[in-house]
Write a protein that holds these residues in place. Structure first.
Motif, mmCIF file in Angstrom:
data_model
loop_
_atom_site.group_PDB
_atom_site.id
_atom_site.type_symbol
_atom_site.label_atom_id
_atom_site.label_comp_id
_atom_site.label_asym_id
_atom_site.label_seq_id
_atom_site.Cartn_x
_atom_site.Cartn_y
_atom_site.Cartn_z
ATOM 1 N N ARG A 1 0.847 -1.189 0.000
ATOM 2 C CA ARG A 1 0.000 0.000 0.000
ATOM 3 C C ARG A 1 0.889 1.247 0.000
ATOM 4 N NH1 ARG A 1 -3.674 2.806 -1.626
ATOM 5 N NH2 ARG A 1 -5.337 3.624 -0.326
ATOM 6 N N CYS B 1 -0.155 -5.264 2.310
ATOM 7 C CA CYS B 1 0.630 -4.992 3.519
ATOM 8 C C CYS B 1 1.409 -3.694 3.306
ATOM 9 C CB CYS B 1 1.615 -6.126 3.756
ATOM 10 S SG CYS B 1 0.807 -7.682 4.124
ATOM 11 N N ASP B 2 2.080 -3.246 4.387
ATOM 12 C CA ASP B 2 3.048 -2.168 4.233
ATOM 13 C C ASP B 2 4.423 -2.801 3.996
ATOM 14 O OD1 ASP B 2 4.019 -3.024 6.681
ATOM 15 O OD2 ASP B 2 3.233 -1.328 7.816
ATOM 16 N N THR C 1 -2.511 -3.531 5.924
ATOM 17 C CA THR C 1 -3.038 -2.160 5.801
ATOM 18 C C THR C 1 -4.533 -2.252 5.482
ATOM 19 O OG1 THR C 1 -2.429 -1.947 3.459
ATOM 20 C CG2 THR C 1 -0.825 -1.154 5.104
ATOM 21 N N GLU C 2 -4.848 -2.434 4.200
ATOM 22 C CA GLU C 2 -6.250 -2.510 3.795
ATOM 23 C C GLU C 2 -6.353 -3.237 2.459
ATOM 24 O OE1 GLU C 2 -7.781 1.500 3.426
ATOM 25 O OE2 GLU C 2 -5.931 2.175 2.514
ATOM 26 N N SER D 1 -3.209 1.802 11.497
ATOM 27 C CA SER D 1 -2.634 2.822 10.602
ATOM 28 C C SER D 1 -2.425 2.234 9.212
ATOM 29 C CB SER D 1 -1.300 3.316 11.168
ATOM 30 O OG SER D 1 -0.408 2.226 11.266
ATOM 31 N N GLY D 2 -2.108 3.125 8.286
ATOM 32 C CA GLY D 2 -1.856 2.686 6.909
ATOM 33 C C GLY D 2 -3.142 2.432 6.138
ATOM 34 N N CYS D 3 -4.273 2.836 6.718
ATOM 35 C CA CYS D 3 -5.563 2.538 6.073
ATOM 36 C C CYS D 3 -6.546 3.696 6.279
ATOM 37 C CB CYS D 3 -6.162 1.268 6.658
ATOM 38 S SG CYS D 3 -6.443 1.348 8.434
ATOM 39 N N THR E 1 -0.995 -2.544 15.388
ATOM 40 C CA THR E 1 -0.260 -3.128 14.262
ATOM 41 C C THR E 1 -0.615 -4.611 14.178
ATOM 42 O OG1 THR E 1 1.523 -1.569 14.653
ATOM 43 C CG2 THR E 1 2.063 -3.522 13.340
#
Ligand SMILES: Cc1ncc(COP(=O)(O)O)c(C=O)c1O
Length: 328
Positions: free
Chosen positions: A169, A205-206, A212-213, A232-234, A258
């Motif tokens: 992502r 994933c990150d 992530t999403e 986070s990351g989403c 996480t």
């Protein structure tokens, strides 16, 4: 407990079916920079930077049984996205809500997908390009009959999910994923990757292998009765928020933190969440059946059914008054 056939109910139950509408709105209704039109005649100027440079913020709210779901939450998230991207909505929050309401009435849809965006608009001259105030931002919206990411059949058997191998992502340091945006190429290519691998959907994933999403949706997993979702990351999805509330209601321990991809592979259950489809149970991850049993898990099914039954009771809903004509 089995998965409620929400799509079948939406299409067939008299309290869900479309009310009378002008034939030109059959495919949907739209609002283009100040003008209401039918969807078939809706067009954006090609030089709008929303189109040319993905320079925009957007949001999507759904209608079911004639109720807009969590409209205020969507409007607030949209305002925050505009602020983060230095965009200005030419309409106030109340005016925006009125436009969306009018579009739903025009389309006569009791089950609707309601999309709107503010784009940067046209490029100003020379040095003015550095000044966000020099751009005339534009507003667009449309309403179409409700769209399901995963239909009744898929939600009943569970989604076959793959973890994208080719794509991660976009990092939050590049494009803030909490501001709903047009940067979809990572999501889209990961979705095609799923198609190439005979999976239904993918999750990204990150760079560190943390979840992530997924394309158009958030990811949740369940382990030993507890619920986990990335912090986070989403996008902070409105269905994600709703799911966290429902899980609390049924007494599940909740962890927003996480979440490593291996936790997903070892989960008892998992599901995706989106305005376009609600809670969508997962069957397999990379071909492995979760929880050792095919089909949606027990808790995912419970949350799925609660989501729709509560919505159809009007929970957090803004009722559309179809008896009054749209004020256009
Ligand atoms: C990238 C992304 N993540 C998550 C979601 C889910 O958010 P919501 O539940 O508000 O629809 C969406 C919805 O379109 C999305 O585009």
């Amino acid at each position: 407990m089995s998965i409620i056939q929400a799509q079948h109910i939406m299409l067939n139950d008299p309290s869900h079916v479309r009310v009378a509408f002008e034939p030109k709105y059959e495919h949907g209704s739209a609002f283009i920079n100040g003008t209401y039109v039918d969807l078939d005649h809706a067009a954006i100027p090609m030089s709008d930077l929303g189109f040319m440079q993905a320079d925009a913020a957007y949001d999507v709210v759904s209608v079911s049984k004639g109720f807009l779901f969590r409209l205020e939450d969507h409007l607030e998230r949209f305002e925050n996205a505009c602020a983060k991207f230095r965009l200005r909505n030419p309409y106030t929050r109340t005016e925006t809500a009125d436009i969306l309401n009018n579009l739903v009435k025009q389309a006569g849809t009791k089950e609707a997908y309601v999309w709107w965006a503010v784009t940067r608009g046209h490029m100003p001259d020379g040095s003015e390009r550095k000044n966000p105030l020099a751009y005339d931002n534009c507003f667009y919206a449309f309403v179409v009959p409700y769209l399901f990411i995963a239909d009744d059949e898929q939600r009943t058997r569970g989604i076959d999910l793959m973890v994208s191998q080719k794509y991660i992502r976009i990092p939050p340091e590049s494009v803030d994923p909490t501001a709903k945006n047009f940067h979809w190429m990572d999501l889209k290519l990961a979705l095609f990757e799923a198609g190439d691998n005979k999976a239904d959907w993918s999750v990204l994933c990150d760079a560190n292998g943390n979840l992530t999403e997924a394309p158009g949706s958030n990811i949740f997993l369940i382990k030993d009765g507890a619920l986990y979702t990335p912090d986070s990351g989403c996008l902070e999805g409105i269905t994600r928020k709703t799911t966290l509330e429902l899980a609390k209601e049924i007494g599940m321990p909740i962890f927003v933190e996480t979440v490593h991809v291996e936790q997903l592979r070892n989960a008892d259950e998992a599901f995706l969440t989106s305005t376009a489809g609600g809670i969508m149970p997962v069957n397999t991850v990379d071909g492995k059946v979760l929880g050792g049993k095919a089909g949606p898990g027990e808790l995912a099914t419970k949350l799925h059914n609660l989501y729709w039954t509560k919505r159809w009771d009007g929970w957090l809903g803004t009722e559309v008054d179809y008896s009054q004509p749209a004020k256009v």
